[in-house]
Scaffold this motif. Structure first.
Motif: not given
Length: 277
Positions: A25-26, A29, A35-37, A48, A51, A53, A55
């Motif tokens: 994922a990193r 990003i 990028t959604w986590l 993150f 970053s 990112a 959420y």
């Protein structure tokens, strides 16, 4: 939220930000993909925070935001649970990439379910572990529609170096099971070789050094040689036992290639399952 402007491309999501999933994922990003986590535990987001990112509070929210979602959870049941929430929430035409190692038949069934929602599922297990993920050098074993894979390739290339399209959905999982079975079989053989050295009174450190510079060298020996005790590899051993058992379901005949790999792996897997100390 930090980071530069996003590159042109899909809005991505990632579910399963553990030891291997988090660096994947990193990489996505840091490559500039929005990028959604999502994670069950808030603490999983901590690495993150520096970053770009974003959420999601639920799987469904993540699905509604994203055109491409990677899944890297532990087992078949976890993948099914996530997909059961994810598929209805995603827009038609979006993609889901399964990076977990699961039964190929389950992967095919999920691909059928994805199609019912107008989605495309790509079978995309990975190999190389956390170090390769951090370096963007994972191996990806792909199964699925060639056009969808081409569209997904910029995302895959953000964390993968060796990327091979092997056929239809399920082919990637089949090759991943062969790879993992061969790995643990090699570790099992290395385990037996070191036990032979112990029986003969050979210094183990010198034996490992010698074998790694000789014709008996292997990655399995490197892995086993780093272990103080197989019991310290209990979690990894359990995952590899799961994978070799899945291969035995695909190739069940006695004396067949699956059985031969399982026999070679057994001494190490049994040792890894024993209580430490």
């Amino acid at each position: 939220m930090s980071g530069g402007s996003a590159m042109t491309g899909p809005t991505c999501g990632f579910i399963g930000i553990g030891d291997q999933g988090a660096p994947i994922a990193r990489r996505m990003i840091d490559a500039g993909f929005e990028t959604w986590l999502w994670a069950r535990r808030e603490a999983s987001f901590e690495p993150f925070r520096d970053s770009a990112a974003r959420y999601a509070a639920t799987v469904e929210e993540l699905g509604a935001k994203c055109d491409h979602v990677g899944i890297c959870v532990v087992n078949d049941n976890d993948v099914r649970e996530v997909c059961g929430k994810l598929f209805p929430a995603m827009r038609a035409g979006s993609r889901v990439a399964i990076h977990s190692t699961i039964h190929p038949d389950n992967c095919r069934a999920l691909a059928d379910q994805a199609r019912e929602h107008g989605l495309v599922l790509i079978d995309a297990p990975v190999s190389g572990g956390s170090p390769a993920a951090k370096a963007g050098a994972l191996t990806l074993m792909l199964g699925g529609d060639a056009e969808a894979i081409t569209l997904a390739m910029p995302v895959f290339e953000s964390f993968g170096k060796h990327i091979v399209h092997l056929g239809d959905v399920g082919a990637g999982q089949e090759v991943k099971l062969i790879n993992n079975a061969l790995l643990v079989a090699n570790i099992g053989l290395a385990h037996q070789a070191l036990e032979a050295g112990d029986r003969l009174g050979v210094d183990r450190g010198k034996l490992v050094e010698l074998l790694q510079s000789s014709s008996g060298r292997s990655f399995g020996l490197e892995v086993r040689g780093r272990m103080q005790s197989p019991a310290g590899f209990r979690h990894g051993g359990a995952l590899l036992r799961k994978d070799i058992n899945l291969l035995l379901e695909l190739i069940p005949e006695e004396g067949g290639p699956g059985a031969s790999l399982a026999i070679a792996a057994k001494p190490f897997l049994d040792a890894a399952a024993e209580p430490d100390g």
